[in-house]
Scaffold this motif. Structure first.
Motif, PDB file in Angstrom:
ATOM      1  N   GLN A 209      50.211  -1.544  -9.390  1.00  0.00           N
ATOM      2  CA  GLN A 209      50.597  -0.234  -9.908  1.00  0.00           C
ATOM      3  C   GLN A 209      50.798  -0.242 -11.418  1.00  0.00           C
ATOM      4  OE1 GLN A 209      50.679   2.509  -8.323  1.00  0.00           O
ATOM      5  NE2 GLN A 209      52.340   3.861  -8.943  1.00  0.00           N
TER       6      GLN A 209
ATOM      7  N   VAL B 258      51.244  11.687 -10.055  1.00  0.00           N
ATOM      8  CA  VAL B 258      51.460  10.241 -10.074  1.00  0.00           C
ATOM      9  C   VAL B 258      52.093   9.872 -11.403  1.00  0.00           C
ATOM     10  CG1 VAL B 258      50.386   7.961  -9.986  1.00  0.00           C
ATOM     11  CG2 VAL B 258      49.557   9.796  -8.506  1.00  0.00           C
TER      12      VAL B 258
ATOM     13  N   ALA C 220      50.700   7.239  -5.233  1.00  0.00           N
ATOM     14  CA  ALA C 220      51.754   8.235  -5.055  1.00  0.00           C
ATOM     15  C   ALA C 220      52.784   7.772  -4.039  1.00  0.00           C
ATOM     16  CB  ALA C 220      51.141   9.575  -4.620  1.00  0.00           C
TER      17      ALA C 220
ATOM     18  N   THR D 221      47.864   2.172 -13.355  1.00  0.00           N
ATOM     19  CA  THR D 221      48.315   3.443 -13.915  1.00  0.00           C
ATOM     20  C   THR D 221      48.318   3.448 -15.431  1.00  0.00           C
ATOM     21  OG1 THR D 221      50.632   2.748 -13.818  1.00  0.00           O
ATOM     22  CG2 THR D 221      49.745   3.948 -11.908  1.00  0.00           C
TER      23      THR D 221
END
Length: 729
Positions: free
Chosen positions: A361, A317, A25, A365
């Motif tokens: 990331q 997120v 985040a 994700t």
């Protein structure tokens, strides 16, 4: 025993995901640098194209036909002609364009969605605004900043130098040109003037066909069944409901399977490659649902069917966009380029500039927590990576087909899958794009609008200036709704309940509004009354105040042509065919394509004596707003004569160099985008300089070349006398 180990593994992986969630985040705010670092994790998908819609990439002045599923980013531009409509979406924000609209994505970063509206009509629906994020609409009169989630309509009339702002739900701040004030839910205001903007409250206009179409698109979004499996920040998830089914799989949880795909279908085979910076080579799929499954998550071959496995859904997120989740095989001497889809446990190795944080990331994700996260992140040890589908689903085209963004399915060549499975994976295609790749190979377009982009100026608001403030405006620091101060909700801002609509009295001389329109539900499909949001909070019903009567304005001149007769717009069918836009049930005031916010319209809808509704300026015979009676440069559908600069609140980013300016430097390392410092050097008029990033995996070492011995050519006849006295080296 095996069952216990599986439970322990899942427990550890879940704990690692939860422990990492705060880091994810914070990542965009802490280490994302759009000016000189990682690329943005957010793009705007061009999810709907109908009629004539033109596209102009960042840094370019050439127009082309817009292509559905193209990812728009900072500096891109769209124009919808008189029969055109378009929709941009970022997952939690939808931007919809009516006809005759010129919009630029001035800035599209992880924290800011900044749009430049030079002319026409757009509607912005913010379903959620994350904490620390902003949404801004820049117009020639002022900058508009959305203060909370809601539904907003903005119409800009450049020839009349006015902007009509309607807030159906939410709150919006107007700033710039010595002005700073807030417009609340249920209010409409007209902005006029240049250096000193005047704000006049007007009666909110009744819904037109564009509003109703936007309401239908909203309903698709909020009622999508796929939302529970994908997460609301993935653009295009609402298209999955219509074109496939969700089914559970033993190893992956809920998996989406596309329906009605041709025999031999495989991911990344029915579309084309485009050059989109800062990512470089980017996949643009042909299918109407072909965005989310090709830029997020992973594909898996389950039995004999391909299914899409989305990444983990973490509240608050946003997953990171990837240009294509594939790996490449081949080389510059093979005259063919090969790629294959990444499996659920395969690492994605970006071929563009990125930091280690971005690398983590973009992988984490887009995979499920059951995946061995350590192996996914530790991509430096690429020699031990075993790609699941390298020898199973490779796709290949010729180098020239790849370079020119030609359709892959039509240009595909046969390759030996077994041989490809043993080939070396390369960092990226060593193919330099041609100019057509910037437009995904789409045909050139010539819309009736200037090729030069509108300028942007930052004009600071005056402190405490309440001149021209609408009724119910705040007097202190807190925004107010109907005189009541509203505190700022930390974290995610949810959309609030809008006040109930009341019947409108049309201005003198205007045709009466039909009962169907007068009693229609709000445009944003939110019913009045107490409502519980996603956080369990109940909003209070606010009663809309009576608006002052509208001041009649000069009647428009008689029109020479009939208005465009359109049918209700719908989703484009597969195969790239886009039907014309539709507005069959136009209301009495000729809004949308023929009268509201469209200087390129070709009709006044046949009513020559009615008054102006909602503060709209009068139109001339060809439908453009021109109170002075001057033609638009002699062109019946041309751009306005005086293109005023757009007023901005957030400082706009620097303009990107054109493809022609970067082409020489890009040829030194074909197929790889320039790094941020190289782009900055070109911006300053300097040589790009060398690249610094280390590519993973590394390129194969080139064959050693023997350097020719230097030789001094004999001097020319004219220079012999000059050179004979020079010392020899």
């Amino acid at each position: 025993m095996k069952f216990k180990h599986q439970r322990l593994f899942l427990t550890v992986m879940t704990f690692m995901a939860l422990l990492s969630a705060p880091l994810f985040a914070q990542y965009p705010q802490d280490s994302q640098d759009q000016g000189g670092g990682d690329p943005p994790g957010r793009v705007a998908r061009l999810g709907y194209v109908s009629g004539s819609v033109s596209f102009q990439p960042s840094g370019e002045d050439q127009w082309s036909q817009a292509l559905a599923n193209y990812p728009l980013t900072t500096g891109d531009r769209l124009y919808t002609d008189r029969d055109g409509r378009a929709e941009l979406e970022t997952g939690n924000i939808a931007v919809r364009l009516s006809s005759g609209t010129d919009v630029s994505t001035t800035n599209l970063s992880d924290q800011l969605v900044q749009l430049g509206l030079a002319q026409g009509t757009l509607r912005v629906r913010a379903y959620q605004i994350l904490s620390g994020n902003s949404v801004e609409i820049d117009t020639p009169n002022a900058a508009l900043t959305l203060l909370r989630a809601g539904s907003y309509r903005v119409e800009t009339f450049p020839d009349d130098n006015t902007t009509l702002v309607t807030v159906n739900s939410g709150d919006l701040e107007i700033s710039g040109n010595g002005l700073s004030q807030v417009v609340h839910s249920g209010q409409s205001v007209r902005l006029s003037g240049d250096q000193e903007v005047q704000v006049s409250e007007v009666q909110p206009p009744a819904d037109d066909d564009f509003d109703r179409w936007c309401g239908e698109r909203d309903q698709r979004f909020v009622s999508s069944n796929s939302r529970q499996y994908v997460g609301q920040y993935v653009p295009g998830y609402d298209d999955l409901d219509q074109y496939g089914q969700w089914q559970p799989a033993q190893d992956y949880g809920q998996v989406w399977y596309p329906s009605a795909v041709p025999a031999g279908w495989a991911p990344y085979r029915y579309g084309r490659w485009a050059w989109v910076e800062p990512w470089g080579w980017t996949w643009v799929d042909d299918a109407p649902w072909g965005f989310a499954p090709f830029h997020y998550g992973r594909w898996a071959l389950i039995g004999s069917r391909w299914g899409w496995v989305p990444g983990s859904v973490v509240v608050g997120v946003r997953p990171v966009y990837a240009p294509a989740l594939v790996a490449f095989v081949g080389g510059p001497n093979a005259n063919v380029q090969v790629w294959f889809p990444l499996g659920p446990r395969d690492p994605f190795l970006p071929w563009y500039h990125h930091s280690d944080g971005y690398l983590r990331q973009v992988n984490v994700t887009n995979v499920r927590t059951e995946v061995n996260i350590v192996n996914v992140i530790n991509v430096r040890n690429v020699n031990n990576v075993h790609y699941a589908y390298q020898g199973v689903a490779p796709t290949a085209v010729s180098t020239e087909a790849f370079r020119g963004s030609r359709p892959v399915a039509r240009e595909a060549v046969h390759v030996d899958a077994t041989q490809i499975g043993r080939a070396q994976v390369i960092p990226h295609p060593e193919i330099h794009p041609d100019a057509g790749a910037l437009h995904a190979g789409a045909p050139v377009a010539h819309p009736p609008v200037e090729r030069t982009r509108p300028k942007i100026e930052s004009r600071a608001p005056a402190n405490g200036n309440n001149a021209g403030r609408p009724q119910g405006e705040q007097r202190g620091g807190q925004p107010q709704v109907n005189g009541r101060a509203q505190g700022n909700t930390p974290g995610v801002q949810q959309e609030q309940t809008r006040p109930a609509q009341v019947p409108r009295t049309p201005p003198p001389g205007a045709a009466p509004t039909s009962d169907a329109n007068r009693n229609a539900p709000p445009r944003d499909n939110i019913h009045a009354g107490s409502q519980t949001d996603n956080n369990g909070n109940r909003g209070n019903v606010q009663t809309e105040q009576t608006r002052p009567a509208e001041v009649p304005r000069t009647s428009p001149q008689p029109g020479q042509n009939q208005p465009v007769n359109e049918n209700t717009a719908h989703n484009p069918p597969p195969g790239g065919q886009n039907p014309p836009a539709a507005d069959a049930n136009r209301n009495n005031f000729g809004r949308d394509n023929s009268g509201r916010g469209n200087p390129n319209s070709n009709a006044d809808n046949g009513n020559n004596n009615r008054e102006v509704q909602g503060g709209r300026p009068p139109q001339n015979a060809n439908g453009s707003q021109n109170p002075g009676g001057q033609p638009n440069g002699g062109q019946p559908n041309g751009p306005p004569q005086d293109r005023r600069a757009l007023v901005t609140k957030a400082p706009p980013p620097q303009q990107n160099p054109s493809f022609a300016q970067k082409q020489g430097a890009m040829q030194e390392h074909p197929g790889r985008p320039l790094e941020p410092q190289q782009v900055d050097n070109i911006r300053r008029g300097q040589p790009a300089g060398e690249s610094h990033d280390r590519e993973v995996p590394a390129h194969a070492a080139p064959a050693p070349q023997s350097k020719p011995k230097p030789s001094n050519p004999p001097p020319s006849h004219d220079d012999r006398g000059k050179d004979k006295d020079k010392p020899k080296n």
